[in-house]
Design a protein around this motif. Structure first.
Motif, PDB file in Angstrom:
ATOM      1  N   THR A   1       4.157  72.153  52.938  1.00 34.47           N
ATOM      2  CA  THR A   1       5.317  72.777  53.552  1.00 34.47           C
ATOM      3  C   THR A   1       5.409  72.339  55.001  1.00 34.47           C
ATOM      4  O   THR A   1       4.522  71.699  55.545  1.00 34.47           O
TER       5      THR A   1
ATOM      6  N   GLY B   1       0.102  73.560  46.013  1.00 34.64           N
ATOM      7  CA  GLY B   1       1.301  74.182  45.473  1.00 34.64           C
ATOM      8  C   GLY B   1       2.353  74.435  46.535  1.00 34.64           C
ATOM      9  O   GLY B   1       3.268  75.247  46.328  1.00 34.64           O
TER      10      GLY B   1
ATOM     11  N   GLN C   1       2.186  76.002  49.365  1.00 33.25           N
ATOM     12  CA  GLN C   1       2.184  77.340  49.931  1.00 33.25           C
ATOM     13  C   GLN C   1       1.004  77.518  50.876  1.00 33.25           C
ATOM     14  O   GLN C   1      -0.144  77.455  50.450  1.00 33.25           O
TER      15      GLN C   1
ATOM     16  N   THR D   1      -2.958  82.729  48.278  1.00 36.06           N
ATOM     17  CA  THR D   1      -2.640  81.674  47.310  1.00 36.06           C
ATOM     18  C   THR D   1      -3.817  80.721  47.175  1.00 36.06           C
ATOM     19  O   THR D   1      -4.269  80.402  46.065  1.00 36.06           O
TER      20      THR D   1
ATOM     21  N   LEU E   1       0.469  81.849  43.375  1.00 38.89           N
ATOM     22  CA  LEU E   1       1.811  81.522  43.861  1.00 38.89           C
ATOM     23  C   LEU E   1       2.648  82.786  44.045  1.00 38.89           C
ATOM     24  O   LEU E   1       3.475  82.866  44.962  1.00 38.89           O
TER      25      LEU E   1
ATOM     26  N   ARG F   1       9.990  83.733  44.984  1.00 38.25           N
ATOM     27  CA  ARG F   1      10.709  82.460  44.851  1.00 38.25           C
ATOM     28  C   ARG F   1       9.759  81.328  44.462  1.00 38.25           C
ATOM     29  O   ARG F   1      10.098  80.462  43.650  1.00 38.25           O
ATOM     30  N   ALA F   2       8.557  81.324  45.029  1.00 41.41           N
ATOM     31  CA  ALA F   2       7.594  80.263  44.727  1.00 41.41           C
ATOM     32  C   ALA F   2       7.151  80.304  43.271  1.00 41.41           C
ATOM     33  O   ALA F   2       7.142  79.280  42.585  1.00 41.41           O
ATOM     34  N   VAL F   3       6.789  81.489  42.781  1.00 41.21           N
ATOM     35  CA  VAL F   3       6.299  81.576  41.403  1.00 41.21           C
ATOM     36  C   VAL F   3       7.433  81.343  40.414  1.00 41.21           C
ATOM     37  O   VAL F   3       7.233  80.747  39.345  1.00 41.21           O
TER      38      VAL F   3
ATOM     39  N   ALA G   1      10.057  79.385  40.918  1.00 44.10           N
ATOM     40  CA  ALA G   1      10.326  77.944  40.924  1.00 44.10           C
ATOM     41  C   ALA G   1       9.294  77.197  40.091  1.00 44.10           C
ATOM     42  O   ALA G   1       9.627  76.256  39.357  1.00 44.10           O
ATOM     43  N   ALA G   2       8.021  77.607  40.193  1.00 40.90           N
ATOM     44  CA  ALA G   2       6.974  76.966  39.397  1.00 40.90           C
ATOM     45  C   ALA G   2       7.205  77.212  37.908  1.00 40.90           C
ATOM     46  O   ALA G   2       7.061  76.298  37.083  1.00 40.90           O
TER      47      ALA G   2
ATOM     48  N   ILE H   1       8.763  73.561  42.575  1.00 40.83           N
ATOM     49  CA  ILE H   1       8.377  74.301  43.780  1.00 40.83           C
ATOM     50  C   ILE H   1       8.939  73.633  45.033  1.00 40.83           C
ATOM     51  O   ILE H   1       9.490  74.299  45.917  1.00 40.83           O
TER      52      ILE H   1
ATOM     53  N   ALA I   1      11.866  75.931  46.089  1.00 37.96           N
ATOM     54  CA  ALA I   1      11.344  77.039  46.892  1.00 37.96           C
ATOM     55  C   ALA I   1      10.963  76.672  48.318  1.00 37.96           C
ATOM     56  O   ALA I   1      10.700  77.564  49.116  1.00 37.96           O
TER      57      ALA I   1
END
Length: 323
Positions: A2, A32, A34, A39, A208, A214-216, A218-219, A254, A258
């Motif tokens: 990120t 991932g 994040q 995480t 996540l 949003r992250a989980v 998207a995954a 992700i 995300a």
């Protein structure tokens, strides 16, 4: 992977006594995309649950690449957010998993992870002005070169027959059972870390979720899109169930769904398109590289994300995320 924002506006942990360990833990989470301690903690637990070899190599790789970044004087904000550790994490898993639990494999991991830090800096200089993130390109470059070179040196262990996820095309599609589908959903996530295990995938998804819904989501959508694309194209059921066709889709989901793009319906659809596209690209790259002994690794994720992200400024309905 990120950008340089810390959740909740907190200051990066670059001056705390446990800064190195915190940065390394964030580095695990950054696989991932994040930079969250929880995480990273959940992911690391999942990797150790996959086996001592996986957990140890991931831990070693992340610590070494993070330490190298400190030693080279890399920007402390970048280090604290784990941006210097995630390629080392994957490189450690790939090299030890491919070359075996051998002293030479761990020595190569140390060297390779230092090189990941150097390549991260080089690629940042090349890609940064174009607004493109480095992603897992250092991992792909270092791992690909080391595993290709290993058989030429008699003192090095040779790569295993199937060292990292690399789906080999098999003629004739087979039907997917419900068991295949749910296993693929989780294995797509675990294969991001070169592991075929539904429970490791579940643990990673919990990690996540600690980073946000949003992250989980998207995954999960990326995993579903990858499975759907592989099924629609008639990929063999055993490969789909093992997550060999969907792990790049998880990462694309992700990254575009995300992290790198704003949360709009158009962007969400674009992310799903990218996830499906990476599944097709993975099959193409595997077919091209397999005869040469090459590894697909996460190149489909890297190339798909770069291409789709570079197009965003010229597609008015899409919007990049704000820093």
């Amino acid at each position: 992977m990120t950008r340089t924002t810390e959740p909740g506006g907190r200051r990066p942990l670059d001056r705390e006594p446990l800064a190195h360990l915190a940065a390394a833990l964030r580095g695990v989470g950054q696989v991932g995309l994040q930079p969250h301690l929880l995480t990273g903690a959940f992911v690391l637990v999942g990797l150790w649950a996959a086996g001592r070899e996986v957990g140890l190599s991931a831990t070693l790789g992340t610590l070494v690449s993070t330490a190298a970044a400190y030693a080279f004087g890399v920007d402390r904000g970048s280090v604290a957010l784990g941006l210097q550790g995630y390629s080392g994490c994957l490189t450690g898993i790939a090299l030890v998993g491919s070359l075996g639990d051998h002293p030479a494999a761990y020595a190569l991991t140390v060297v390779g992870c230092v090189l990941c830090t150097v390549l991260t800096a080089a690629l940042t200089a090349l890609l940064g002005p174009r607004g493109l993130p480095v992603l897992t390109a250092p991992f792909c470059l270092v791992t690909g070169v080391v595993l290709a070179a290993a058989p030429a040196f008699g003192r090095l262990p040779h790569p295993a027959a199937v060292p990292v996820p690399a789906a080999v095309p098999v003629a004739g599609p087979t039907a997917l059972t419900f068991s295949d589908l749910w296993h693929a959903f989780f294995a797509n996530v675990s294969q991001v870390f070169l592991v075929d295990s539904w429970y490791v995938g579940l643990i990673v998804l919990v990690g996540l979720a600690c980073a946000g819904a949003r992250a989980v989501l998207a995954a999960a959508l990326g995993s579903a899109a990858g499975t759907a694309a592989a099924w629609a194209l008639g990929a063999p059921a055993e490969q789909v169930a093992a997550g060999l066709h969907g792990y790049n889709a998880v990462l694309v989901g992700i990254a575009l769904g995300a992290v790198l793009l704003a949360g709009t319906p158009w962007n969400a659809g674009y992310a799903l398109f990218g996830a499906a596209l990476s599944t097709v690209l993975a099959a193409a790259l595997t077919a091209l590289l397999a005869p040469l002994g090459g590894r697909t690794l996460t190149w489909p994720f890297v190339l798909t994300t770069w291409a789709l992200l570079a197009a965003v400024p010229h597609l008015p309905r899409l919007r990049a995320a704000t820093a």
